[in-house]
Design a protein around this motif. Structure first.
Motif, mmCIF file in Angstrom:
data_model
loop_
_atom_site.group_PDB
_atom_site.id
_atom_site.type_symbol
_atom_site.label_atom_id
_atom_site.label_comp_id
_atom_site.label_asym_id
_atom_site.label_seq_id
_atom_site.Cartn_x
_atom_site.Cartn_y
_atom_site.Cartn_z
ATOM 1 N N VAL A 59 0.853 -1.203 0.000
ATOM 2 C CA VAL A 59 0.000 0.000 0.000
ATOM 3 C C VAL A 59 0.880 1.242 0.000
ATOM 4 C CG1 VAL A 59 -1.942 -1.104 1.202
ATOM 5 C CG2 VAL A 59 -0.173 0.076 2.523
ATOM 6 N N MET A 60 0.307 2.331 -0.455
ATOM 7 C CA MET A 60 0.976 3.622 -0.348
ATOM 8 C C MET A 60 0.678 4.189 1.041
ATOM 9 S SD MET A 60 2.661 4.244 -3.088
ATOM 10 C CE MET A 60 3.040 5.986 -2.934
ATOM 11 N N ARG A 61 1.671 4.807 1.657
ATOM 12 C CA ARG A 61 1.520 5.463 2.959
ATOM 13 C C ARG A 61 1.746 6.960 2.780
ATOM 14 N NH1 ARG A 61 -0.287 1.785 6.593
ATOM 15 N NH2 ARG A 61 0.707 -0.240 6.308
ATOM 16 N N CYS A 62 0.975 7.747 3.504
ATOM 17 C CA CYS A 62 1.067 9.205 3.443
ATOM 18 C C CYS A 62 1.488 9.749 4.794
ATOM 19 C CB CYS A 62 -0.285 9.820 3.096
ATOM 20 S SG CYS A 62 -1.020 9.208 1.599
ATOM 21 N N ALA A 63 2.119 10.905 4.762
ATOM 22 C CA ALA A 63 2.485 11.610 5.994
ATOM 23 C C ALA A 63 2.354 13.108 5.750
ATOM 24 C CB ALA A 63 3.914 11.266 6.404
ATOM 25 N N GLN A 64 1.867 13.812 6.753
ATOM 26 C CA GLN A 64 1.768 15.266 6.692
ATOM 27 C C GLN A 64 2.090 15.828 8.068
ATOM 28 O OE1 GLN A 64 0.969 17.738 4.147
ATOM 29 N NE2 GLN A 64 1.879 18.863 5.835
ATOM 30 N N ALA A 65 3.070 16.705 8.125
ATOM 31 C CA ALA A 65 3.403 17.367 9.384
ATOM 32 C C ALA A 65 2.450 18.541 9.593
ATOM 33 C CB ALA A 65 4.844 17.854 9.357
ATOM 34 N N VAL A 66 2.073 18.755 10.852
ATOM 35 C CA VAL A 66 1.230 19.888 11.233
ATOM 36 C C VAL A 66 1.801 20.511 12.507
ATOM 37 C CG1 VAL A 66 -0.910 19.083 10.149
ATOM 38 C CG2 VAL A 66 -0.377 18.347 12.471
ATOM 39 N N ILE A 67 1.584 21.818 12.664
ATOM 40 C CA ILE A 67 2.018 22.528 13.865
ATOM 41 C C ILE A 67 0.862 23.351 14.411
ATOM 42 C CG2 ILE A 67 4.459 22.618 13.230
ATOM 43 C CD1 ILE A 67 3.996 25.543 12.374
ATOM 44 N N LYS A 68 0.955 23.658 15.709
ATOM 45 C CA LYS A 68 -0.068 24.495 16.356
ATOM 46 C C LYS A 68 0.592 25.297 17.465
ATOM 47 C CE LYS A 68 -4.698 24.180 18.335
ATOM 48 N NZ LYS A 68 -5.752 23.253 18.768
ATOM 49 N N LYS A 69 0.391 26.608 17.440
ATOM 50 C CA LYS A 69 0.925 27.484 18.481
ATOM 51 C C LYS A 69 -0.004 27.448 19.686
ATOM 52 C CE LYS A 69 3.211 30.464 15.200
ATOM 53 N NZ LYS A 69 3.254 31.767 14.561
ATOM 54 N N ASN A 70 0.606 27.378 20.861
ATOM 55 C CA ASN A 70 -0.154 27.319 22.114
ATOM 56 C C ASN A 70 0.503 28.244 23.131
ATOM 57 O OD1 ASN A 70 -2.057 24.763 21.954
ATOM 58 N ND2 ASN A 70 -0.167 24.307 20.870
ATOM 59 N N ASP A 71 -0.280 28.777 24.025
ATOM 60 C CA ASP A 71 0.266 29.657 25.058
ATOM 61 C C ASP A 71 0.473 28.899 26.372
ATOM 62 O OD1 ASP A 71 -2.361 29.334 25.721
ATOM 63 O OD2 ASP A 71 -2.815 31.451 25.932
ATOM 64 N N ILE A 72 0.846 27.644 26.250
ATOM 65 C CA ILE A 72 1.137 26.828 27.429
ATOM 66 C C ILE A 72 2.591 26.393 27.382
ATOM 67 C CG2 ILE A 72 -1.231 26.012 27.682
ATOM 68 C CD1 ILE A 72 -0.402 23.420 26.348
ATOM 69 N N GLU A 73 3.099 25.995 28.509
ATOM 70 C CA GLU A 73 4.478 25.524 28.581
ATOM 71 C C GLU A 73 4.526 24.034 28.255
ATOM 72 O OE1 GLU A 73 8.094 25.466 31.840
ATOM 73 O OE2 GLU A 73 6.478 26.929 32.037
ATOM 74 N N TYR A 74 5.546 23.627 27.522
ATOM 75 C CA TYR A 74 5.678 22.222 27.136
ATOM 76 C C TYR A 74 5.938 21.335 28.346
ATOM 77 C CZ TYR A 74 7.502 17.877 25.367
ATOM 78 O OH TYR A 74 7.702 16.544 25.140
ATOM 79 N N LYS A 75 5.235 20.218 28.364
ATOM 80 C CA LYS A 75 5.467 19.164 29.345
ATOM 81 C C LYS A 75 5.350 17.833 28.619
ATOM 82 C CE LYS A 75 3.798 21.806 33.198
ATOM 83 N NZ LYS A 75 2.725 22.093 34.099
ATOM 84 N N ARG A 76 6.200 16.903 28.954
ATOM 85 C CA ARG A 76 6.255 15.610 28.264
ATOM 86 C C ARG A 76 4.917 14.878 28.281
ATOM 87 N NH1 ARG A 76 6.729 12.222 24.783
ATOM 88 N NH2 ARG A 76 7.797 10.267 25.077
ATOM 89 N N GLU A 77 4.129 15.051 29.333
ATOM 90 C CA GLU A 77 2.867 14.321 29.453
ATOM 91 C C GLU A 77 1.716 14.924 28.647
ATOM 92 O OE1 GLU A 77 3.633 17.026 32.881
ATOM 93 O OE2 GLU A 77 4.682 15.276 32.175
ATOM 94 N N LEU A 78 1.967 16.013 27.931
ATOM 95 C CA LEU A 78 0.923 16.606 27.089
ATOM 96 C C LEU A 78 0.461 15.613 26.029
ATOM 97 C CD1 LEU A 78 2.287 20.181 26.321
ATOM 98 C CD2 LEU A 78 0.210 19.633 27.553
ATOM 99 N N LYS A 79 -0.818 15.587 25.775
ATOM 100 C CA LYS A 79 -1.354 14.803 24.674
ATOM 101 C C LYS A 79 -1.547 15.771 23.517
ATOM 102 C CE LYS A 79 -3.310 11.247 27.463
ATOM 103 N NZ LYS A 79 -4.111 10.083 27.399
ATOM 104 N N LEU A 80 -0.602 15.746 22.600
ATOM 105 C CA LEU A 80 -0.607 16.727 21.515
ATOM 106 C C LEU A 80 -1.873 16.672 20.685
ATOM 107 C CD1 LEU A 80 3.113 16.410 20.374
ATOM 108 C CD2 LEU A 80 2.105 18.115 21.890
ATOM 109 N N SER A 81 -2.453 15.518 20.513
ATOM 110 C CA SER A 81 -3.674 15.409 19.716
ATOM 111 C C SER A 81 -4.861 16.097 20.377
ATOM 112 C CB SER A 81 -4.014 13.953 19.444
ATOM 113 O OG SER A 81 -4.275 13.276 20.656
ATOM 114 N N GLU A 82 -4.746 16.432 21.660
ATOM 115 C CA GLU A 82 -5.855 17.071 22.374
ATOM 116 C C GLU A 82 -5.691 18.586 22.470
ATOM 117 O OE1 GLU A 82 -6.266 15.047 26.111
ATOM 118 O OE2 GLU A 82 -6.715 13.131 25.139
ATOM 119 N N LEU A 83 -4.619 19.133 21.894
ATOM 120 C CA LEU A 83 -4.411 20.591 21.949
ATOM 121 C C LEU A 83 -5.367 21.299 21.019
ATOM 122 C CD1 LEU A 83 -0.533 20.834 22.034
ATOM 123 C CD2 LEU A 83 -2.109 21.158 23.908
#
Length: 79
Positions: free
Chosen positions: A55-79
């Protein structure tokens, strides 16, 4: 006289995700959902052939600016 405090910092975290899926409408829906939730496309989509699954596989990078401080336990998909 008004005084301006220049010692404050604005913490803007730029979250990064790489969305991947087979080259089907499900991939398009995944990217569309991210965009509708405030994520921005980052770079060009990429495609590769998965020889194991034929099969063909696709990938797309996305970014989102947030006014919170990064923490390893963040669930990025929930931002």
């Amino acid at each position: 006289m008004n005084h301006i405090n220049l010692n404050w910092k604005v913490h803007i975290m730029i979250a990064y995700r790489l969305l991947t899926h087979e080259d089907t409408s499900a991939f398009c829906h995944k990217v569309t959902k991210a965009i509708s939730n405030g994520w921005e496309l980052y770079g060009d989509p990429q495609y590769t052939y998965d020889e194991k699954w034929c099969v063909m596989r696709c990938a797309q990078a996305v970014i989102k600016k947030n006014d919170i401080e990064y923490k390893r336990e963040l669930k990025l998909s929930e931002l």
